[in-house]
Design a protein around this motif. Sequence first.
Motif, PDB file in Angstrom:
ATOM      1  N   PHE A   1      23.844  36.971  41.405  1.00  0.00           N
ATOM      2  CA  PHE A   1      23.957  38.244  42.578  1.00  0.00           C
ATOM      3  C   PHE A   1      22.701  38.493  43.271  1.00  0.00           C
ATOM      4  O   PHE A   1      22.812  39.354  44.094  1.00  0.00           O
ATOM      5  N   GLN A   2      21.618  37.451  43.055  1.00  0.00           N
ATOM      6  CA  GLN A   2      20.520  37.819  43.727  1.00  0.00           C
ATOM      7  C   GLN A   2      20.484  36.965  45.032  1.00  0.00           C
ATOM      8  O   GLN A   2      20.578  35.963  45.199  1.00  0.00           O
TER       9      GLN A   2
ATOM     10  N   GLY B   1      25.568  46.768  46.313  1.00  0.00           N
ATOM     11  CA  GLY B   1      26.011  46.174  45.143  1.00  0.00           C
ATOM     12  C   GLY B   1      27.542  46.952  44.835  1.00  0.00           C
ATOM     13  O   GLY B   1      28.048  47.143  46.025  1.00  0.00           O
ATOM     14  N   ASN B   2      28.198  46.310  43.783  1.00  0.00           N
ATOM     15  CA  ASN B   2      29.490  46.708  43.806  1.00  0.00           C
ATOM     16  C   ASN B   2      30.031  47.003  42.279  1.00  0.00           C
ATOM     17  O   ASN B   2      29.762  46.146  41.521  1.00  0.00           O
ATOM     18  N   ILE B   3      30.694  47.918  41.973  1.00  0.00           N
ATOM     19  CA  ILE B   3      31.264  47.943  40.773  1.00  0.00           C
ATOM     20  C   ILE B   3      32.772  48.698  40.839  1.00  0.00           C
ATOM     21  O   ILE B   3      32.984  49.675  42.021  1.00  0.00           O
TER      22      ILE B   3
ATOM     23  N   LEU C   1      22.220  48.541  38.046  1.00  0.00           N
ATOM     24  CA  LEU C   1      22.966  47.277  38.807  1.00  0.00           C
ATOM     25  C   LEU C   1      22.546  47.139  40.026  1.00  0.00           C
ATOM     26  O   LEU C   1      22.110  46.070  40.558  1.00  0.00           O
ATOM     27  N   ALA C   2      22.394  48.384  40.875  1.00  0.00           N
ATOM     28  CA  ALA C   2      21.962  48.403  42.114  1.00  0.00           C
ATOM     29  C   ALA C   2      20.509  48.044  42.302  1.00  0.00           C
ATOM     30  O   ALA C   2      19.989  47.212  43.000  1.00  0.00           O
ATOM     31  N   ASP C   3      19.459  48.545  41.284  1.00  0.00           N
ATOM     32  CA  ASP C   3      18.143  47.982  41.549  1.00  0.00           C
ATOM     33  C   ASP C   3      17.887  46.695  41.275  1.00  0.00           C
ATOM     34  O   ASP C   3      17.014  46.265  41.630  1.00  0.00           O
ATOM     35  N   ALA C   4      18.860  46.141  40.230  1.00  0.00           N
ATOM     36  CA  ALA C   4      18.524  44.912  39.972  1.00  0.00           C
ATOM     37  C   ALA C   4      18.690  43.690  40.961  1.00  0.00           C
ATOM     38  O   ALA C   4      18.103  42.996  40.874  1.00  0.00           O
TER      39      ALA C   4
ATOM     40  N   ASP D   1      20.655  48.387  48.922  1.00  0.00           N
ATOM     41  CA  ASP D   1      20.323  49.540  49.632  1.00  0.00           C
ATOM     42  C   ASP D   1      21.544  50.625  49.478  1.00  0.00           C
ATOM     43  O   ASP D   1      21.281  51.707  49.695  1.00  0.00           O
ATOM     44  N   GLY D   2      22.428  50.192  48.796  1.00  0.00           N
ATOM     45  CA  GLY D   2      23.710  50.880  48.675  1.00  0.00           C
ATOM     46  C   GLY D   2      24.510  50.416  47.553  1.00  0.00           C
ATOM     47  O   GLY D   2      24.548  49.360  47.078  1.00  0.00           O
ATOM     48  N   MET D   3      25.511  51.271  47.090  1.00  0.00           N
ATOM     49  CA  MET D   3      26.275  50.837  46.000  1.00  0.00           C
ATOM     50  C   MET D   3      27.919  50.955  46.521  1.00  0.00           C
ATOM     51  O   MET D   3      28.276  52.177  46.819  1.00  0.00           O
ATOM     52  N   ALA D   4      28.549  50.048  46.481  1.00  0.00           N
ATOM     53  CA  ALA D   4      30.014  50.144  46.807  1.00  0.00           C
ATOM     54  C   ALA D   4      31.074  50.465  45.502  1.00  0.00           C
ATOM     55  O   ALA D   4      30.808  49.608  44.597  1.00  0.00           O
TER      56      ALA D   4
END
Length: 350
Positions: A110-111, A123-125, A141-144, A148-151
């Motif tokens: 994912f990197q 990111g996405n969850i 998960l977002a930080d890893a 910039d944002g989480m979906a």
Amino acid sequence: EEATAKRKDAHLDLCATGDVEPAGNSTLLEDVRLVHCAMPELAVEDVDLSTEFLGKTLRHPLLITGMTGGTPRAGVVNRDLALLAERHGLAFGVGSQRAMAERPQLGETFQVRDVAPTVPLLGNIGLYQAVHLGVDGVRRLADAIGADGMALHLNAGQELTQPEGDRDFRGGYKIVEALVKAFGARLLVKETGCGIGPDVARRLVDLGVRNVDVSGLGGTSWVRVEQLRASGVQAQVGAEFSSWGIPTAAAIASVRRAVGPEPRLVASGGLRTGLDAAKVIALGANVAGMALPLFRAQQAGGLEGAERALSAILAGLRQALVLTGSANCADLQRQPRIIVGQLKDWLTTL
Ligand code: FNR
């Protein structure tokens, strides 16, 4: 956990070559006509396609929406498409990070920050996986991946067609509320091809959600993908519901009307050309999203193949602005547009 990875690669195979866009499904974008301007008084290169998204400036109003991660093949897709986003000033989303939450060693797939240092990255969850992870787990998960944002994805239609899928959809707004507290303007709520309608969008915005991707009907059908993997009753019901959803054009136009000018809206689901992207922007989207066309171009022709597909999309988008006499996206949204056929019917009710 092994099952999650296997399922992911089965999904990629089906999406690469399978019949995942049921014939007869439509975005209804063919019911939108933009009006030609014979005297544009614009130079193609002067058209300004830039827009703000997740606190950054995009050079083009496009998001490559979340698809994958968790297997080596998925890692290559992410890196190729993120690199493309960096080159052209687009936004990029990784696919569901559930696999990574279960097996941190998969995080590598994912990197993308090293190839896409400046793109707005999502990111996405899944909504219900977010419950199991808790707000802190989602934040990790977002930080890893330096997002910039989480979906947060909604996929009730898919879950019901998946033998191992969720069957209880209560408490969703409560989860969203907790995530809004943690992520604020960095949270995006998206569907996955069945569409977010005006009532759901209004409730989300009332809870403080500032970014919504309507992801409507007309493109990749996750009900169809699961139907192709299912057997018996599930396959039968999947076939029945593979045209279920709010067409993308109806979703974006009605949601913009419902939520007013402030929220950032992404329109995705079945967009295949630059003209499609121009039409959703005319209907009120800030950003046009695409998944399958860029994934398929990458699978067939690698980074260069994806680059060629994207070039045609960007050229078409730019041409649509010139030929409507629009110097930028705000201009395009002020131009007249004709709505005909079924889309007109949808919009008299929604
Ligand atoms: C997706 N999509 C998706 N969405 C999401 O939120 N999390 C995910 O993990 C995935 N995975 C995924 C894999 C592949 C191969 C595809 C093609 C799509 C859904 C995607 O983001 C989008 O909402 C829909 O596919 C509709 O857009 P298109 O494909 O019609 O352009």
